[in-house]
Design an enzyme around this catalytic site. Structure first.
Site, PDB file in Angstrom:
ATOM      1  N   ARG A 268      -0.399  -1.151  14.235  1.00  0.00           N
ATOM      2  CA  ARG A 268      -1.811  -1.468  14.952  1.00  0.00           C
ATOM      3  C   ARG A 268      -2.267  -2.554  14.050  1.00  0.00           C
ATOM      4  O   ARG A 268      -2.074  -2.345  12.776  1.00  0.00           O
ATOM      5  CB  ARG A 268      -2.677  -0.217  15.236  1.00  0.00           C
ATOM      6  CG  ARG A 268      -2.303   0.640  16.289  1.00  0.00           C
ATOM      7  CD  ARG A 268      -3.431   1.599  16.510  1.00  0.00           C
ATOM      8  NE  ARG A 268      -3.536   2.460  15.237  1.00  0.00           N
ATOM      9  CZ  ARG A 268      -2.898   3.435  14.880  1.00  0.00           C
ATOM     10  NH1 ARG A 268      -1.819   3.737  15.795  1.00  0.00           N
ATOM     11  NH2 ARG A 268      -3.078   4.215  13.974  1.00  0.00           N
ATOM     12  N   LEU A 269      -3.190  -3.369  14.724  1.00  0.00           N
ATOM     13  CA  LEU A 269      -4.044  -4.364  13.677  1.00  0.00           C
ATOM     14  C   LEU A 269      -5.478  -3.670  13.522  1.00  0.00           C
ATOM     15  O   LEU A 269      -6.223  -3.984  12.548  1.00  0.00           O
ATOM     16  CB  LEU A 269      -4.234  -5.725  14.233  1.00  0.00           C
ATOM     17  CG  LEU A 269      -2.939  -6.573  14.272  1.00  0.00           C
ATOM     18  CD1 LEU A 269      -2.959  -7.657  15.051  1.00  0.00           C
ATOM     19  CD2 LEU A 269      -2.771  -6.866  12.751  1.00  0.00           C
TER      20      LEU A 269
ATOM     21  N   ASP B 249      -2.941   2.541   4.873  1.00  0.00           N
ATOM     22  CA  ASP B 249      -3.171   3.701   5.937  1.00  0.00           C
ATOM     23  C   ASP B 249      -2.527   5.131   5.343  1.00  0.00           C
ATOM     24  O   ASP B 249      -1.429   4.789   4.533  1.00  0.00           O
ATOM     25  CB  ASP B 249      -2.600   3.129   7.450  1.00  0.00           C
ATOM     26  CG  ASP B 249      -3.208   4.054   8.336  1.00  0.00           C
ATOM     27  OD1 ASP B 249      -4.111   5.140   8.015  1.00  0.00           O
ATOM     28  OD2 ASP B 249      -2.704   3.937   9.529  1.00  0.00           O
ATOM     29  N   GLY B 250      -2.752   5.955   5.779  1.00  0.00           N
ATOM     30  CA  GLY B 250      -2.125   7.210   5.411  1.00  0.00           C
ATOM     31  C   GLY B 250      -2.559   7.995   4.097  1.00  0.00           C
ATOM     32  O   GLY B 250      -1.698   9.120   3.805  1.00  0.00           O
ATOM     33  N   ASN B 251      -3.602   7.870   3.605  1.00  0.00           N
ATOM     34  CA  ASN B 251      -4.234   8.435   2.456  1.00  0.00           C
ATOM     35  C   ASN B 251      -4.316   9.846   2.654  1.00  0.00           C
ATOM     36  O   ASN B 251      -3.936  10.682   2.100  1.00  0.00           O
ATOM     37  CB  ASN B 251      -5.405   7.981   2.044  1.00  0.00           C
ATOM     38  CG  ASN B 251      -5.403   6.658   1.288  1.00  0.00           C
ATOM     39  OD1 ASN B 251      -4.472   6.087   1.028  1.00  0.00           O
ATOM     40  ND2 ASN B 251      -6.371   6.119   0.972  1.00  0.00           N
TER      41      ASN B 251
ATOM     42  N   SER C  36     -13.462   0.165   6.962  1.00  0.00           N
ATOM     43  CA  SER C  36     -13.602  -0.746   8.235  1.00  0.00           C
ATOM     44  C   SER C  36     -15.075  -0.406   8.776  1.00  0.00           C
ATOM     45  O   SER C  36     -15.533   0.866   8.419  1.00  0.00           O
ATOM     46  CB  SER C  36     -12.584  -0.196   9.185  1.00  0.00           C
ATOM     47  OG  SER C  36     -12.702   0.981   9.640  1.00  0.00           O
TER      48      SER C  36
ATOM     49  N   HIS D  36      -7.431   9.389  -1.207  1.00  0.00           N
ATOM     50  CA  HIS D  36      -8.041   8.132  -1.506  1.00  0.00           C
ATOM     51  C   HIS D  36      -8.076   7.873  -2.861  1.00  0.00           C
ATOM     52  O   HIS D  36      -8.237   6.693  -3.487  1.00  0.00           O
ATOM     53  CB  HIS D  36      -9.438   8.188  -0.924  1.00  0.00           C
ATOM     54  CG  HIS D  36      -9.559   8.469   0.597  1.00  0.00           C
ATOM     55  ND1 HIS D  36      -8.795   7.744   1.266  1.00  0.00           N
ATOM     56  CD2 HIS D  36     -10.351   9.120   1.226  1.00  0.00           C
ATOM     57  CE1 HIS D  36      -9.310   8.190   2.617  1.00  0.00           C
ATOM     58  NE2 HIS D  36     -10.087   9.075   2.655  1.00  0.00           N
TER      59      HIS D  36
ATOM     60  N   ARG E 160     -16.780   8.480  10.032  1.00  0.00           N
ATOM     61  CA  ARG E 160     -16.287   9.663   9.299  1.00  0.00           C
ATOM     62  C   ARG E 160     -17.064  10.657   8.706  1.00  0.00           C
ATOM     63  O   ARG E 160     -18.251  10.402   8.542  1.00  0.00           O
ATOM     64  CB  ARG E 160     -14.993   9.138   8.219  1.00  0.00           C
ATOM     65  CG  ARG E 160     -14.106   8.209   8.833  1.00  0.00           C
ATOM     66  CD  ARG E 160     -12.937   8.156   7.720  1.00  0.00           C
ATOM     67  NE  ARG E 160     -11.888   7.651   8.450  1.00  0.00           N
ATOM     68  CZ  ARG E 160     -10.644   7.684   7.629  1.00  0.00           C
ATOM     69  NH1 ARG E 160     -10.321   7.852   6.609  1.00  0.00           N
ATOM     70  NH2 ARG E 160      -9.769   6.831   8.196  1.00  0.00           N
TER      71      ARG E 160
ATOM     72  N   ASN F 257     -15.107   3.081  10.268  1.00  0.00           N
ATOM     73  CA  ASN F 257     -14.935   4.369   9.057  1.00  0.00           C
ATOM     74  C   ASN F 257     -16.166   4.957   8.528  1.00  0.00           C
ATOM     75  O   ASN F 257     -16.514   6.049   8.205  1.00  0.00           O
ATOM     76  CB  ASN F 257     -14.244   3.886   7.728  1.00  0.00           C
ATOM     77  CG  ASN F 257     -12.928   3.693   7.719  1.00  0.00           C
ATOM     78  OD1 ASN F 257     -12.319   2.617   6.897  1.00  0.00           O
ATOM     79  ND2 ASN F 257     -12.301   4.342   8.507  1.00  0.00           N
TER      80      ASN F 257
HETATM   81  C1  FPP Z   1      -6.705   5.043   5.280  1.00  0.00           C
HETATM   82  O1  FPP Z   1      -6.364   6.173   5.081  1.00  0.00           O
HETATM   83  C2  FPP Z   1      -7.316   4.396   4.139  1.00  0.00           C
HETATM   84  C3  FPP Z   1      -8.813   4.134   4.082  1.00  0.00           C
HETATM   85  C4  FPP Z   1      -9.950   4.498   5.265  1.00  0.00           C
HETATM   86  C5  FPP Z   1      -9.687   3.746   3.125  1.00  0.00           C
HETATM   87  C6  FPP Z   1      -8.608   3.053   1.860  1.00  0.00           C
HETATM   88  C7  FPP Z   1      -9.234   3.178   0.517  1.00  0.00           C
HETATM   89  C8  FPP Z   1      -8.709   3.337  -0.604  1.00  0.00           C
HETATM   90  C9  FPP Z   1      -7.206   3.044  -0.675  1.00  0.00           C
HETATM   91  C10 FPP Z   1      -9.301   3.817  -1.946  1.00  0.00           C
HETATM   92  C11 FPP Z   1     -10.500   3.138  -2.192  1.00  0.00           C
HETATM   93  C12 FPP Z   1     -10.251   1.711  -2.315  1.00  0.00           C
HETATM   94  C13 FPP Z   1     -10.479   0.988  -3.184  1.00  0.00           C
HETATM   95  C14 FPP Z   1     -10.610  -0.748  -3.339  1.00  0.00           C
HETATM   96  C15 FPP Z   1     -10.890   1.293  -4.783  1.00  0.00           C
HETATM   97  P1  FPP Z   1      -6.750   7.421   6.093  1.00  0.00           P
HETATM   98  O2  FPP Z   1      -7.662   8.227   5.500  1.00  0.00           O
HETATM   99  O3  FPP Z   1      -7.112   6.958   7.505  1.00  0.00           O
HETATM  100  O4  FPP Z   1      -5.313   8.082   6.228  1.00  0.00           O
HETATM  101  P2  FPP Z   1      -5.019   8.946   7.575  1.00  0.00           P
HETATM  102  O5  FPP Z   1      -4.635   7.877   8.733  1.00  0.00           O
HETATM  103  O6  FPP Z   1      -3.682   9.520   7.077  1.00  0.00           O
HETATM  104  O7  FPP Z   1      -5.914   9.839   7.854  1.00  0.00           O
END
Ligand code: FPP
Length: 256
Positions: A199-200, A21-23, A66, A38, A72, A69
């Site tokens: 959260r889960l 989480d948190g990208n 998920s 990401h 989005r 997702n």
């Molecule tokens: C949550 O961050 C992350 C995701 C929805 C996707 C995770 C994907 C990656 C780590 C990259 C691609 C994966 C692979 C396996 C190559 P968020 O965008 O929900 O963060 P936020 O809560 O800060 O908005």
């Protein structure tokens, strides 16, 4: 120089599951587009997989996309699918070199055709590798998995291949997305979530019934190997009782 966090080899988890989480917040905090988070997140996946192999973790499940997702913005979904595709192509030599076996769980039919094809090819190419199983949760929802499992069982019953009375935990497990595995092998020992969330979020409801939960404040793009080891050290500090009275010391895995 940072001191390496020492871990007890005999108390390492067998199955680690991570909610990455948190990208988006990480990127926005730097004044960048969310998608840059990401991109950095995909680099972290590489580092964490390699460290898991080094530690001898049997299974690493990552919540990469998920079922929620899909709602989005289309551009962000496209970037995530593109990153996944690139990761599968670029990572194959490293998966081979590290003996990593790739798996995927989720409603994989919903993935774009070329991503699905590359995914299937990578799974097939790494099928016999002996080290960590890297399981990507893609288009995954925990409730979807339980519903799809019930549907698969109902098909077996309707076809006369399975008696309703024969449906037990083992039969149920065998119809989950990952398919049959040795008893208890899919049980998650620790769920790690980044970005300080608790959260889960619809992640692995069947597999996590006795998982320990560790939340770290760092967003996923800052989840270094040191942070990973710190989270595992916290897991190792927990006393796992599985609803029992610990008779002969602390139990490390779900009894079966
Ligand atoms: C949550 O961050 C992350 C995701 C929805 C996707 C995770 C994907 C990656 C780590 C990259 C691609 C994966 C692979 C396996 C190559 P968020 O965008 O929900 O963060 P936020 O809560 O800060 O908005």
């Amino acid at each position: 120089m940072p001191v390496e966090i020492l871990l007890m080899p005999e108390r390492l988890p067998r199955h680690v599951a991570i909610i990455m989480d948190g990208n988006g917040r990480w990127a926005q905090a730097h004044g960048w587009q969310r998608t840059r988070g990401h991109e950095q997140g995909a680099e972290v996946v590489r580092a964490v997989t390699t460290e898991s192999v080094r530690l001898g973790i049997a299974r690493l499940t990552l919540y990469a996309f998920s079922s929620e997702n899909w709602s989005r913005p289309a551009a962000e979904v496209a970037v995530l699918m593109g990153l996944l595709h690139r990761f599968l192509i670029d990572e194959l030599p490293t998966l081979h070199a590290n003996g990593v076996r790739l798996q995927a769980i989720g409603q994989l039919d919903r993935l774009p055709r070329e991503v699905r094809q590359t995914l299937d090819a990578t799974i097939a190419a790494t099928r016999d590798h002996p080290n960590t199983i890297l399981s990507l949760a893609l288009s995954y929802g925990g409730r979807d998995e339980l519903v799809d499992t019930c549907r698969a069982l109902a098909v077996e019953v309707a076809a006369g291949r399975l008696a309703p009375a024969a449906i037990d935990a083992e039969a149920f497990q065998a119809h989950l997305y990952a398919g049959a595995c040795p008893k208890g092998a899919d049980a998650v020992d620790v769920v790690i979530r980044t970005a300080g969330e608790h959260r889960l979020s619809n992640f692995l409801p069947w597999q996590t019934i006795y998982a320990e939960y560790v939340s770290v404040p760092e967003p996923w793009p800052e989840f270094t190997v040191a942070v990973y080891r710190r989270a595992l050290a916290e897991y190792q500090s927990r006393e796992r009782r599985f609803g029992c009275v610990p008779a002969n010391g602390v139990r490390q895995h779900l009894p079966h």
